[in-house]
Design an enzyme around this catalytic site. Structure first.
Site, PDB file in Angstrom:
ATOM      1  N   LYS A   1       0.553   5.037   6.704  1.00  0.00           N
ATOM      2  CA  LYS A   1       0.118   5.819   5.648  1.00  0.00           C
ATOM      3  C   LYS A   1       0.836   7.215   5.559  1.00  0.00           C
ATOM      4  O   LYS A   1       1.428   7.360   6.800  1.00  0.00           O
ATOM      5  CB  LYS A   1      -1.460   6.045   5.773  1.00  0.00           C
ATOM      6  CG  LYS A   1      -2.320   4.683   5.833  1.00  0.00           C
ATOM      7  CD  LYS A   1      -2.307   3.791   4.696  1.00  0.00           C
ATOM      8  CE  LYS A   1      -2.837   2.776   4.641  1.00  0.00           C
ATOM      9  NZ  LYS A   1      -2.788   1.731   3.323  1.00  0.00           N
TER      10      LYS A   1
ATOM     11  N   SER B   1       0.960  -1.234  -0.008  1.00  0.00           N
ATOM     12  CA  SER B   1      -0.051   0.141   0.033  1.00  0.00           C
ATOM     13  C   SER B   1       0.825   1.234  -0.009  1.00  0.00           C
ATOM     14  O   SER B   1       0.293   2.442  -0.310  1.00  0.00           O
ATOM     15  CB  SER B   1      -0.856  -0.060   1.237  1.00  0.00           C
ATOM     16  OG  SER B   1      -0.066   0.179   2.325  1.00  0.00           O
TER      17      SER B   1
END
Length: 286
Positions: free
Chosen positions: A145, A73
């Site tokens: 993230k 990701s």
């Protein structure tokens, strides 16, 4: 035997015997000393191991922790199986900034981007806990993230050129966005609540980030309180060792126009009426 020997009343031992006795007496303590040293080392080894583990856990808990990257990701900034170090005290000295790569806990919140089997027994569970603590295996509920918006920011996708905007200013994500990905294949328009963050993965086409949780409390944003720390360096593999810096696009002054200025604007908004009221009272007294 000479008369001198007889005068002392005893026969003297040969010189050779004296040498042997001295040698024997000096060698025995040396041998015993070596055995004692070996024994003390093995006795102290468990203590040293325990002390090392305790110190490592203290550092891991309060200062720096290693994390394992389990998914794609954040490619190509972070690759699967990379290990990063996370600074756990930096946000005690400054606020979380746009562009920071943060690790946060998704316990009782987000579903994992990958699934791990439960340990088959307590021993396996212990070793998995140790592996997670030292970044040897991934934590199922830990996420990593990039921060796109902080509390008060208006984050939107997308403008006429397909770019994400923060407080009406487009950010240039070319330096970290996964090659071939668009900034987002989903529309969103959110004002990030205070005390929360809007976060996205750099590999947008596979990242389950804030966009995937717009129906959750906070509209997809995460609580600041769930942030573990800032990932600041890749430490493994060695050929990828590098610092994780904030991209230049997040340094645009226009980004601060709303989110960071809200407290200041609110302060002025409250201060002006107070000053006017005070002046009127002084005028009446005169």
């Amino acid at each position: 035997m000479t008369s001198e020997s007889q005068e002392h009343g005893a026969a003297r031992r040969p010189v050779e015997d004296e040498v042997d006795v001295v040698a024997e007496e000096t060698q025995k303590p040396a041998a015993d000393g070596k055995k004692e040293k070996k024994g003390s080392f093995w006795k102290e080894l468990p203590v040293l191991v325990v002390v090392a583990l305790v110190l490592a856990l203290i550092i891991k808990t309060f200062v720096v922790q290693a994390f394992y990257i389990p998914s794609e990701s954040m490619e190509n900034t972070l690759l699967k199986n990379d290990r990063v170090l996370v600074n756990k005290i930096v946000y005690h000295t400054r606020d979380i900034e746009r562009g920071d790569v943060v690790v946060f806990s998704g316990v009782d919140s987000w579903d994992g981007e990958f699934q791990m089997e439960e340990p088959s027994n307590p021993v396996a569970g212990f070793f998995r806990w140790v592996g997670t603590a030292f970044g040897l295996v991934p934590g199922e509920k830990d996420y990593i993230k990039r921060v796109i918006g902080v509390g008060g920011d208006h984050v939107k996708c997308c403008d006429s050129k397909g770019r994400i905007t923060v407080n009406g200013t487009a950010i240039d994500e070319e330096s970290y966005l996964y090659p071939g990905n668009v900034p987002s294949d989903r529309f969103f328009d959110i004002t990030v609540p205070d005390g929360r963050l809007w976060v996205m993965g750099d590999h947008r086409s596979v990242s389950l980030d804030s966009r995937s949780h717009t129906g959750d409390a906070g509209g997809g944003s995460i609580p600041v309180s769930q942030v573990v720390g800032r990932a600041f360096v890749i430490v493994w593999p060695f050929n990828r060792a590098t610092s994780i810096d904030i991209p230049d696009t997040f340094a645009q002054p226009a980004l601060q126009a709303l989110g960071d200025s809200v407290p200041l604007v609110a302060g002025f908004g409250l201060a002006v009426p107070l000053v006017l009221v005070r002046r009127r009272r002084r005028g009446r007294r005169r």
